[in-house]
Enzyme design. Structure first.
Site, mmCIF file in Angstrom:
data_model
loop_
_atom_site.group_PDB
_atom_site.id
_atom_site.type_symbol
_atom_site.label_atom_id
_atom_site.label_comp_id
_atom_site.label_asym_id
_atom_site.label_seq_id
_atom_site.Cartn_x
_atom_site.Cartn_y
_atom_site.Cartn_z
ATOM 1 C CD GLU A 1 -3.055 0.205 -0.063
ATOM 2 O OE1 GLU A 1 -3.138 -1.079 -0.233
ATOM 3 O OE2 GLU A 1 -3.560 1.162 -0.710
HETATM 4 C C1 FAD Z 1 2.552 -9.682 0.528
HETATM 5 C C2 FAD Z 1 2.058 -8.565 -0.647
HETATM 6 C C3 FAD Z 1 0.908 -8.310 -0.820
HETATM 7 C C4 FAD Z 1 0.510 -7.046 -1.914
HETATM 8 N N1 FAD Z 1 -0.576 -7.139 -2.158
HETATM 9 C C5 FAD Z 1 -0.712 -6.326 -3.199
HETATM 10 C C6 FAD Z 1 -2.127 -5.976 -3.858
HETATM 11 O O1 FAD Z 1 -3.040 -6.863 -3.393
HETATM 12 N N2 FAD Z 1 -2.239 -5.383 -4.863
HETATM 13 C C7 FAD Z 1 -1.139 -4.592 -5.713
HETATM 14 O O2 FAD Z 1 -1.124 -4.043 -6.690
HETATM 15 N N3 FAD Z 1 0.034 -4.810 -5.186
HETATM 16 C C8 FAD Z 1 0.138 -5.395 -3.782
HETATM 17 N N4 FAD Z 1 1.526 -5.557 -3.293
HETATM 18 C C9 FAD Z 1 2.684 -4.778 -4.132
HETATM 19 C C10 FAD Z 1 3.006 -3.772 -3.110
HETATM 20 O O3 FAD Z 1 2.174 -2.710 -2.890
HETATM 21 C C11 FAD Z 1 4.619 -3.126 -3.535
HETATM 22 O O4 FAD Z 1 5.515 -4.476 -3.445
HETATM 23 C C12 FAD Z 1 5.015 -2.152 -3.196
HETATM 24 O O5 FAD Z 1 4.065 -0.815 -3.419
HETATM 25 C C13 FAD Z 1 6.279 -1.739 -3.210
HETATM 26 O O6 FAD Z 1 6.641 -1.962 -4.764
HETATM 27 P P1 FAD Z 1 7.885 -2.662 -5.297
HETATM 28 O O7 FAD Z 1 7.835 -3.983 -4.320
HETATM 29 O O8 FAD Z 1 7.889 -2.864 -6.737
HETATM 30 O O9 FAD Z 1 8.938 -2.069 -4.628
HETATM 31 P P2 FAD Z 1 10.155 -0.633 -5.233
HETATM 32 O O10 FAD Z 1 9.081 0.309 -5.844
HETATM 33 O O11 FAD Z 1 10.956 -1.194 -6.437
HETATM 34 O O12 FAD Z 1 10.764 -0.159 -4.295
HETATM 35 C C14 FAD Z 1 11.931 -0.531 -3.636
HETATM 36 C C15 FAD Z 1 12.654 0.312 -2.580
HETATM 37 O O13 FAD Z 1 12.977 1.668 -3.181
HETATM 38 C C16 FAD Z 1 12.006 2.780 -2.545
HETATM 39 N N5 FAD Z 1 11.788 3.695 -3.636
HETATM 40 C C17 FAD Z 1 11.137 3.620 -4.926
HETATM 41 N N6 FAD Z 1 10.860 4.736 -5.312
HETATM 42 C C18 FAD Z 1 11.158 5.571 -4.387
HETATM 43 C C19 FAD Z 1 11.270 7.197 -4.567
HETATM 44 N N7 FAD Z 1 10.737 7.872 -5.536
HETATM 45 N N8 FAD Z 1 11.751 7.766 -3.418
HETATM 46 C C20 FAD Z 1 12.489 7.076 -2.433
HETATM 47 N N9 FAD Z 1 12.346 5.734 -2.373
HETATM 48 C C21 FAD Z 1 11.881 4.980 -3.308
HETATM 49 C C22 FAD Z 1 10.895 2.300 -1.951
HETATM 50 O O14 FAD Z 1 10.460 2.886 -0.924
HETATM 51 C C23 FAD Z 1 11.451 0.746 -1.364
HETATM 52 O O15 FAD Z 1 12.325 0.708 -0.276
HETATM 53 C C24 FAD Z 1 1.722 -6.458 -2.381
HETATM 54 C C25 FAD Z 1 3.032 -6.966 -1.873
HETATM 55 C C26 FAD Z 1 3.215 -8.038 -1.071
HETATM 56 C C27 FAD Z 1 4.796 -8.411 -1.086
#
Ligand code: FAD
Length: 596
Positions: free
Chosen positions: A442
């Site tokens: 989220e």
């Molecule tokens: C168990 C689980 C359930 C989930 N359920 C859902 C769901 O129902 N629907 C759905 O759509 N998604 C879902 N997600 C996805 C979840 O919302 C994302 O994993 C999350 O938003 C982070 O995206 P990412 O994993 O691609 O990390 P990334 O976006 O790659 O981020 C990696 C790191 O970089 C940092 N970062 C990225 N951009 C910036 C920036 N501009 N400035 C500073 N820091 C930054 C982040 O804070 C993080 O620490 C789920 C994930 C999990 C693991």
């Protein structure tokens, strides 16, 4: 492991005594017709029975079993289907939903308590109703009348579940770069093609149909976040008479093996020309999602409190029972070989830290819910606008601060158990594993902090912050003659001034370097959260002080003593946070990539 008991006494205290919610509800005609104190109380009571009697007993076994994937079908752990049916029969999915389409129209202040019980009892299960309620919210706010009539009644009842499909393998935080496409079919429908990952309860056997809200790009969409649209894509197509038709062309490719919330299915969803319908305007999908997100983000913060409450309940029982060593002041229970560990100051520090965050956090989530309710139900434009500003400012704090402190409380609870907290038997390690995700999904907590500092505080040149500061200052002013409150108000006033100074300092730093916002944001959100909880504790002291005399239950006296601990031992953390924030971004940006 202690059996989870819904903290009804404390919820009633927060709702009825601290926020005087029934009076607020009766002042807003749109709410007054749906809820009063007795209805709310009956709902709390019944929800408590479901949380403690139905959901909590499934939690441990379901974690061991996990959801199972087989050739595109997902089976939820034993007992989940029946528990889901209990939720459906009670209409719990639609508790806060629009009455025009079968929802119950209850205020978020009340719904928040139900959510906390459900998440505290069984977070994996709680995600299913939570995501359905979120999907309903987006659909109700942005869908056409036709879509609402066709889908909302069955979603509010829970006969059909909802899922939110945003994330793709290469696009999580940055949804502007998603690749899922939606091609117009020439009628009112679209063909959706692409792969979504990490979709919670994207597939399961608990409901007759699953309604996916999917972010995708139209062929002529502008690049970036302004080219995203939202589509409703049902698992089974729905005929004009409301009956279920053929299976839509998408499926669950696999489910993830993961650290926690193992009973919930985290799905890879493959859309292959699936039939979908536009929700809201083309290219405005992200805005439509954000409507849902203010609610959902508070909901995730509430997951943090729920887990923390469960951890506190376990740790309290254990600390009273486990005997090790003697109290520093001499033996307390001479008939036993040693004293219960609750005599040790460090164990008390852990329990009191948990209690401070859980009870302060519950009050804070109810405070944010109060602004959500005013923004939704008030007849007064000015009041609604003011409340919307508060919601915008406070939502990232609620999501990140409550989940950060939620995990702290789970880890502290685990620590109270010593080695027994690390093994499976007592349930503490599951709480730690389950709660961890709340800081990540989220929108990660880092992103919440950027939202608070950048989009809310700096972008409004401090105006949104002023709304909150004025609310706290008014409380301080109005209660300046209260002798019991005075020392708390002095500390609160100093903390508010500190936060105000730091807010100004970062706004000025940001004029010189854009890195100032990201360098300050996480510490700033922590400072904000600690100050907001001090405000909540001061509000609770005001009520408890009037009722503490003659209180033999220990409820009100316990509140006063916990408030003292919070103000003396936790609020001072804002001093060191302020010091760090003022130092600016240089120390963070100085290293070259090679030097890491
Ligand atoms: C168990 C689980 C359930 C989930 N359920 C859902 C769901 O129902 N629907 C759905 O759509 N998604 C879902 N997600 C996805 C979840 O919302 C994302 O994993 C999350 O938003 C982070 O995206 P990412 O994993 O691609 O990390 P990334 O976006 O790659 O981020 C990696 C790191 O970089 C940092 N970062 C990225 N951009 C910036 C920036 N501009 N400035 C500073 N820091 C930054 C982040 O804070 C993080 O620490 C789920 C994930 C999990 C693991």
């Amino acid at each position: 492991m202690a059996d989870y008991q819904a903290p009804l006494r404390d919820m009633r205290f927060v709702l009825n005594e601290v926020f005087e919610a029934p009076a607020l509800w009766s002042s807003m005609p749109k709410l007054a017709e749906n809820v009063d104190a007795d209805t709310a109380d009956a709902i709390l009571e019944e929800a408590g029975k479901i949380a403690g009697g139905v959901l909590a007993p499934l939690n441990r076994e379901a974690d061991e079993q996990g959801s199972k994937w087989n050739d595109g079908e997902v089976t939820a752990p034993e007992g989940f289907k029946e528990a889901y049916q209990t939720i459906v029969e009670g209409g719990w999915n639609g508790l806060g939903g629009n009455p025009e389409f079968g929802g119950m129209g209850m205020p978020k202040m009340l719904v928040a308590q139900f959510e906390e019980m459900m998440q505290g009892a069984n977070m994996s299960f709680g995600l299913a109703p939570m995501l359905t309620a979120g999907a309903c919210l987006s659909l109700n706010a942005h869908g056409s009348q036709e879509l609402k009539e066709k889908y909302l009644p069955n979603m509010y009842s829970g006969v059909w579940a909802g899922a939110m499909d945003l994330t793709e393998p290469h696009a999580g935080t940055d949804l502007g770069i998603i690749r899922t496409k939606a091609e117009p079919n020439g009628d009112d429908s679209y063909s959706v093609t692409g792969t979504k990952i990490f979709i919670t309860w994207g597939e399961h056997d608990m409901a007759e149909n699953i309604i996916h809200l999917v972010l995708a790009k139209l062929p002529d969409a502008p690049a970036g976040p302004k080219g995203i649209s939202l589509f409703l894509v049902p698992k089974f197509l729905v005929n004009d008479d409301g009956s279920l038709g053929e299976r839509n062309s998408f499926s669950c490719g696999s489910i993830e093996k993961k650290m926690g919330i193992k009973a919930s299915a985290t799905c890879v969803m493959n859309f292959d020309g699936a039939k979908g319908w536009l929700v809201g305007e083309a290219n405005k999908g992200l805005a439509a999602m954000f409507t849902m997100m203010n609610y959902e983000r508070l909901g995730v913060g509430i997951q943090g409190i729920g887990a923390a409450e469960a951890s506190l309940q376990n740790a309290r029982v254990y600390a009273l029972d486990r005997i090790q060593s003697r109290a520093p002041t001499g033996a307390q229970q001479k008939d036993k070989a040693a004293d219960p560990i609750i005599v040790h100051p460090d164990v008390r520090r852990m329990l009191l830290t948990m209690k401070s965050y859980v009870e302060g956090g519950r009050a804070f989530s109810t405070y944010v819910a109060q602004w959500l309710d005013i923004s939704k139900f008030s007849d007064n434009d000015e009041q609604r606008q003011h409340a919307e500003g508060m919601v915008a400012l406070l939502t990232p704090v609620a999501k990140a601060f409550l989940t950060d402190r939620g995990l702290d409380a789970c880890i502290l609870g685990q620590q109270v158990f010593g080695g027994h907290g690390f093994i499976r038997e007592w349930g503490q390690e599951q709480l730690v594993r389950d709660c961890r995700i709340t800081q990540i999904y989220e929108g990660t907590n880092g992103i919440q902090a950027l939202d608070l500092m950048g989009r809310k505080v700096v972008a409004s040149k401090g105006k949104l912050f002023e709304l909150f500061a004025a609310d706290v200052a008014t409380f301080i002013q109005d209660n300046s003659n209260d002798d019991v409150l005075r020392p708390y108000l002095e500390s609160l006033s100093a903390a508010l001034e500190r936060l105000d100074d730091v807010t100004d300092a970062v706004i000025k730093q940001a004029e010189v370097t854009p890195n100032a916002i990201g360098a300050a944001s996480v510490d700033y959100l922590d400072m904000f959260g600690l100050t907001a909880l001090a405000y909540m504790w001061a509000k609770m002291v005001k009520v408890a002080a009037q009722k503490a005399e003659g209180d033999t239950s220990g409820f009100y006296t316990g509140k006063l003593k916990t408030a003292r601990f919070y103000f003396e031992r936790l609020l001072p953390k804002t001093v060191s946070l302020a010091e760090g924030i003022r130092s600016g971004s240089d120390a963070m940006m100085d290293l070259s990539d090679d030097e890491f």
